[in-house]
Design an enzyme around this catalytic site. Structure first.
Site, short mmCIF file in Angstrom:
data_model
loop_
_atom_site.label_atom_id
_atom_site.label_comp_id
_atom_site.label_asym_id
_atom_site.label_seq_id
_atom_site.Cartn_x
_atom_site.Cartn_y
_atom_site.Cartn_z
N HIS A 161 -5.37 7.85 -0.09
CA HIS A 161 -5.11 6.45 -0.39
C HIS A 161 -5.38 6.16 -1.87
CE1 HIS A 161 -4.96 2.12 0.31
NE2 HIS A 161 -6.02 2.04 -0.49
N LYS A 165 -4.08 -2.40 13.74
CA LYS A 165 -3.62 -2.83 12.40
C LYS A 165 -2.85 -1.69 11.73
CE LYS A 165 -4.07 -3.55 7.75
NZ LYS A 165 -3.85 -2.60 6.64
N GLU A 199 0.84 -1.20 0.00
CA GLU A 199 0.00 0.00 0.00
C GLU A 199 0.88 1.25 0.00
OE1 GLU A 199 -3.83 0.59 2.61
OE2 GLU A 199 -2.56 -0.87 3.59
N ASP A 227 10.91 -11.75 11.13
CA ASP A 227 9.68 -12.54 11.17
C ASP A 227 8.53 -11.62 11.60
OD1 ASP A 227 7.59 -14.24 11.81
OD2 ASP A 227 8.87 -15.75 12.75
P1 NAD Z 1 19.50 -17.82 14.40
O1 NAD Z 1 19.43 -19.08 15.17
O2 NAD Z 1 19.65 -17.89 12.92
O3 NAD Z 1 20.68 -16.89 14.96
C1 NAD Z 1 20.83 -16.53 16.30
C2 NAD Z 1 22.19 -16.97 16.79
O4 NAD Z 1 23.20 -16.13 16.23
C3 NAD Z 1 22.36 -16.84 18.29
O5 NAD Z 1 21.81 -17.95 18.94
C4 NAD Z 1 23.86 -16.70 18.43
O6 NAD Z 1 24.47 -17.96 18.55
C5 NAD Z 1 24.32 -16.10 17.10
N1 NAD Z 1 24.77 -14.68 17.20
C6 NAD Z 1 25.86 -14.14 16.63
N2 NAD Z 1 25.97 -12.84 16.94
C7 NAD Z 1 24.94 -12.52 17.71
C8 NAD Z 1 24.50 -11.31 18.35
N3 NAD Z 1 25.15 -10.14 18.25
N4 NAD Z 1 23.35 -11.36 19.08
C9 NAD Z 1 22.66 -12.52 19.19
N5 NAD Z 1 23.05 -13.68 18.62
C10 NAD Z 1 24.17 -13.69 17.88
O7 NAD Z 1 18.25 -16.88 14.63
P2 NAD Z 1 17.19 -16.70 15.77
O8 NAD Z 1 17.11 -15.24 15.99
O9 NAD Z 1 17.43 -17.58 16.95
O10 NAD Z 1 15.86 -17.22 15.04
C11 NAD Z 1 15.13 -16.39 14.17
C12 NAD Z 1 14.29 -17.21 13.21
O11 NAD Z 1 13.52 -18.18 13.91
C13 NAD Z 1 13.29 -16.31 12.52
O12 NAD Z 1 13.50 -16.37 11.13
C14 NAD Z 1 11.95 -16.93 12.90
O13 NAD Z 1 11.08 -16.95 11.80
C15 NAD Z 1 12.25 -18.32 13.31
N6 NAD Z 1 11.29 -18.96 14.24
C16 NAD Z 1 10.25 -18.28 14.84
C17 NAD Z 1 9.38 -18.92 15.70
C18 NAD Z 1 8.27 -18.12 16.36
O14 NAD Z 1 8.22 -16.93 16.25
N7 NAD Z 1 7.33 -18.74 17.10
C19 NAD Z 1 9.58 -20.28 15.99
C20 NAD Z 1 10.64 -20.95 15.39
C21 NAD Z 1 11.51 -20.28 14.51
#
Ligand code: NAD
Length: 358
Positions: free
Chosen positions: A311, A198, A20, A214
């Site tokens: 819009h 929203k 949008e 996400d």
């Molecule tokens: P990830 O596991 O890809 O990366 C996170 C990891 O990066 C950390 O655990 C750490 O080991 C490392 N890291 C390196 N530098 C860092 C820093 N400065 N700060 C923090 N960590 C650092 O990603 P994530 O964030 O754990 O997961 C995100 C993904 O999980 C999203 O794409 C999401 O869609 C998905 N997901 C979401 C759900 C939900 O929302 N219910 C459930 C499952 C998966």
């Protein structure tokens, strides 16, 4: 790309991905008005996510709660074995909560791991920890661990923003009053409140998509938070002693600048670079300011001329394309529709046919 945003004394160019066009224009316009009141000031709690472990078939839930809390240090230590990177950065599992909830199957014990995920969204980190410690908490509770997953209701990861919209900058007292009444409507009525919230997410989700985050997780968290004490607006408005409008927002933002797709998707990487944020905290602060700007823009438009003119003018190009316009025809058809105040597909087809000499 949204210009005009002055947040905590710094100028930001905010990338947004959304279908949008009027949303993007509105955010920019609101940010310009907020600038006259000094821009946005923000606040953030901490990047703490909650991981949940559900334990079923517990005979004595209170005693289970006692034993789990008594062994908190061991559980935290085990959880922190999962992510040495996070630990090194100062993050990791920091605390534990134990809740006893009533369900259709009787009492259940629910353990919360409170995990500082630093600059990540943190889902994978938290889920891994939950799976790792589930057998220990199950044993301590003398029950059966079942679900082990993060909660999107991130009540410890809250971003806040505030802006003063000077009455002179937004169209006078009547507009201030209109926005207050629009806000009161959302406060009093869930049908209106859903649309109010929203509108906030129009901005926040667009930034989440642009940065590879996400956005469903952030949406779920925002609406969950809004519903925590009966469904309410995420923004609040007041009128100060000068008669200016003061807007605030409080919303959980579970967004990362590392992990997930943020550093994998090339466009997300570019967007994060343009935005120039150095931490998930800074990204969350910007998101809150954007949500407030978006909401104010919508309320102001709704309480004055309505949102359809602005819009539809921006939507006119989409309608021209839908009618079959190509290349330079698109702008010509859109312009004529706007000029005539008839932004409709049948009229777009009529103009197109005339342009093509039909
Ligand atoms: P990830 O596991 O890809 O990366 C996170 C990891 O990066 C950390 O655990 C750490 O080991 C490392 N890291 C390196 N530098 C860092 C820093 N400065 N700060 C923090 N960590 C650092 O990603 P994530 O964030 O754990 O997961 C995100 C993904 O999980 C999203 O794409 C999401 O869609 C998905 N997901 C979401 C759900 C939900 O929302 N219910 C459930 C499952 C998966």
């Amino acid at each position: 790309m949204r210009i005009n945003f002055l947040i905590d004394g710094r100028d930001y160019l905010i990338p947004m991905v959304i279908e949008e066009p009027s949303v993007v224009a509105a955010a920019s316009n609101a940010a310009k008005m907020a600038r006259e009141g000094g821009g946005f000031t923000t606040d953030f709690t901490a990047p703490i996510m909650i991981g949940q472990i559900q334990i079923v078939d517990v005979r004595n839930p209170e005693s289970a709660r006692f034993e789990i809390l008594r062994n908190k240090a061991e559980i935290i230590e085990k959880a922190n074995e999962c992510d040495p990177v996070l630990l090194k950065l100062g993050g990791g599992c920091k605390d534990i909560e134990v809740r006893i909830i009533e369900s259709m199957f009787g009492k259940m014990v629910v353990v919360h791991l409170l995990v500082d995920v630093r600059d990540a969204m943190g889902a994978n980190a938290v889920n891994t920890m939950c799976e790792k410690v589930a057998p220990i908490v199950g044993r301590l509770a003398e029950g059966r661990p079942l679900l082990r997953i993060l909660s999107n209701l991130a009540v410890y990861r809250i971003a806040r923003a505030k802006a003063v919209f000077k009455k002179t900058a937004i169209g006078g007292e009547e507009v201030v009053d209109g926005v207050m009444k629009a806000y009161a409507f959302a406060e009093a009525d869930p049908f209106r409140c859903a649309t109010h919230n929203k509108g906030i997410m129009n901005g926040i989700s667009a930034l989440m998509i642009a940065t590879g985050n996400d956005f469903r997780a952030v949406e779920a968290g925002a609406h969950g938070y809004a519903a925590i004490r009966g469904y309410k607006p995420l923004t609040k408005y007041e009128v100060d002693e000068k008669g200016d409008l003061v807007g605030t927002i409080e919303v959980p933002i579970t967004a990362g600048i590392v992990g997930g797709a943020t550093q994998v998707n090339p466009l997300a990487k570019i967007c994060l670079k343009i935005l120039g944020v150095k931490s998930s905290e800074e990204l969350s602060r910007v998101a809150a300011a954007l949500g407030l700007a978006q909401n104010f823009a919508a309320l102001r438009a709704l309480a004055t001329e309505g949102i359809q003119r602005g819009h539809m003018e921006l939507h006119a190009r989409n309608i021209a394309i839908m009618a079959g316009a190509e290349g330079s025809e698109i702008d010509k058809v859109a312009e004529l529709m706007v000029r005539e105040g008839k932004i409709r597909i049948d009229y777009a087809r009529e103009i197109l046919s005339k342009l093509r000499g039909g």
